[in-house]
Enzyme design. Structure first.
Site: not given
Ligand code: TGC
Ligand code: FAD
Length: 387
Positions: A133, A167, A342, A367
């Protein structure tokens, strides 16, 4: 009455139905026999144990909550238990299952066409194909809405250019779900391995999640047909919906890592003698163990309640964020404390707590970082986004 099990202090087991108990016991046995013995070596050598993929599939652990397409159709509680047991082995195994199940299969199930579901889901369930993803980019994972990877129309095809970073499964994958901005908003595309212009580069020397394959993806003039576009993946909200599913699994998984740390330290402190008595007979060790079990128990109850809300269709993004934030923080604190109990032995791979502690540094980051989840809960409380 027998004393409560330290790692299930409030008897969550009694809250499970027979099927859920069977699933938990089956996965627990698999982890004890086939996962745990591998993990120190895999962590040391930065090797993802691909040999487990077929077994994970055989046990029905990929896409376990989905119905049809060769998936098991289990409850959310059962999926949570699976994540908890797998992460007791190592976060990297739970990660592989989270990505394949919640982020890839879940996304295809929710946003794909019937043709895409029929083509991909059975093979992903069988583990004969692995997916990834690809949302995060180098300039800021917390703010995916500002992605630069873009897709433009070219006749009946799409041309994708850009790069994705961090990723999971990215180097092993057969298919990547690539999120890209278009003239019509954010969309997702199924990009198959071997497509011209699509390359992955393994990220080496991670100090965390070393048994997971993490990659950088490069997309240069990648042509895909319109049939590779997920028709219902429109806007960032489609991606965020998938993340909620994976975050749910992490809230459960973190409990597994904490359980393994506490189990390890309980047995270690009972057998280690210092100052003429077992370490476990000292007040300080007992209060630390009690505190670790307190944190774990609160996390387990939160995970269980979250599953019930989810099964009732009432779990919100803020519920999920609070649970992911609380439970990963608790597990990280517990792992660090157990590492310390430990002594010097805790800094080696002979014991699991430091491995879990290092893994959890990724789990608290991906996430959605801890701060992002705090801000999601803050937004829910105040009605004002403060990201
Ligand atoms: P925002 O304006 O809040 O939302 C944009 C649109 O999305 C809707 N929405 C949601 N819909 C469904 N589920 C949710 N949880 C939703 N949260 C928001 C919202 O209503 C809006 O809809 P519309 O119709 O108005 O367009 O968006 P924002 O850009 O201000 O961002 C909000 C924020 C910071 C919470 C979001 O960007 C966020 O969650 N950032 C963190 C990104 C993240 O978690 N990345 C993960 C990447 S994948 C990964 O890490 C996989 S790791 C591998 C493993 O799991 O093992
Ligand atoms: P940044 O977004 O640059 O954040 C840096 C720091 O700023 C953090 O401490 C954060 O909390 C802080 N911060 C950010 N915004 C704010 C704010 N508004 N106010 C105050 N503090 C703030 N992504 C995928 O898409 N798919 C995957 O499969 C996936 N797998 C991963 C596997 C590993 C091993 C790792 C390490 C990461 C993976 N990720 C994946 C990416 C992961 O989702 C991102 O690392 C994560 O969302 C944070 O983004 P960043 O690392 O760019 O940190």
């Amino acid at each position: 009455m027998s004393p409560p099990e330290p790692v299930d202090f409030f008897d969550i087991r009694a809250l499970l139905d027979d099927d859920e108990r069977l699933i938990r016991d089956t996965v627990a046995r698999f982890v004890d026999r086939e996962v745990a013995p591998l993990m120190a070596e895999c962590f040391a050598t930065e090797r993802f144990p691909s040999e487990l993929v077929a077994r994970l599939a055989e046990l029905g652990l990929f896409g376990a909550t989905l119905r049809g397409y060769g998936c098991a159709g289990l409850s959310h509680t059962a999926y949570g238990l699976i994540c908890e047991e797998l992460e007791r082995g190592d976060s990297s195994i739970r990660s592989c299952v989270s990505v394949q199940s919640s982020l890839v299969m879940g996304c295809i199930f929710a946003c794909g066409s019937e043709e895409q579901r029929s083509r991909w889901l059975p093979e992903l369930a069988r583990g004969t194909k692995l997916g990834c993803f690809a949302l995060t980019e180098s300039h800021g994972g917390s703010d995916p809405g500002r992605m630069r990877t873009h897709a433009r129309r070219h006749g009946g095809d799409w041309v994708i250019d850009g790069a994705k970073l961090w990723i999971t499964n990215g180097a092993l994958e057969d298919v990547a779900i690539v999120w890209a901005v278009t003239d019509d908003g954010i969309k997702a595309f199924l990009v198959e391995k071997g497509t011209s212009g699509f390359r992955s580069h393994v990220i080496k020397n991670k100090l965390s999640l070393r048994a997971s394959s993490t990659a950088e993806l490069e997309l240069a003039d990648v042509h895909v047909p319109d049939s590779a576009r997920l028709p219902d993946a429109n806007g960032l909200k489609a991606a965020l919906r998938c993340l909620d599913e994976a975050r749910f699994g992490i809230a459960w998984g973190a409990c597994g890592a904490a359980r393994d740390c506490i189990d390890t330290v309980l047995s270690y402190t009972q057998s280690r003698e210092l100052f003429g008595r077992p370490l476990s007979h000292t007040q300080l060790i007992q209060t630390r163990l009690a505190n670790d079990v307190r944190q774990l128990t609160a996390a387990q109850l939160l995970a269980w309640r979250l599953a019930k809300l989810k099964e009732a269709g009432a779990a919100t993004t803020a519920h999920i964020s609070l649970a992911k934030w609380n439970n990963v923080r608790a597990a990280l604190d517990v792992a660090r404390d157990c590492r310390d109990m430990l002594g010097a032995a805790g800094v080696t791979l002979d014991h699991s707590p430091m491995r879990h502690m290092l893994n959890l540094e990724t789990v608290i980051t991906y996430e959605g970082t801890e701060s992002i989840h705090e801000l999601i809960v803050g937004r829910e409380l105040t009605g004002q986004g403060a990201f």
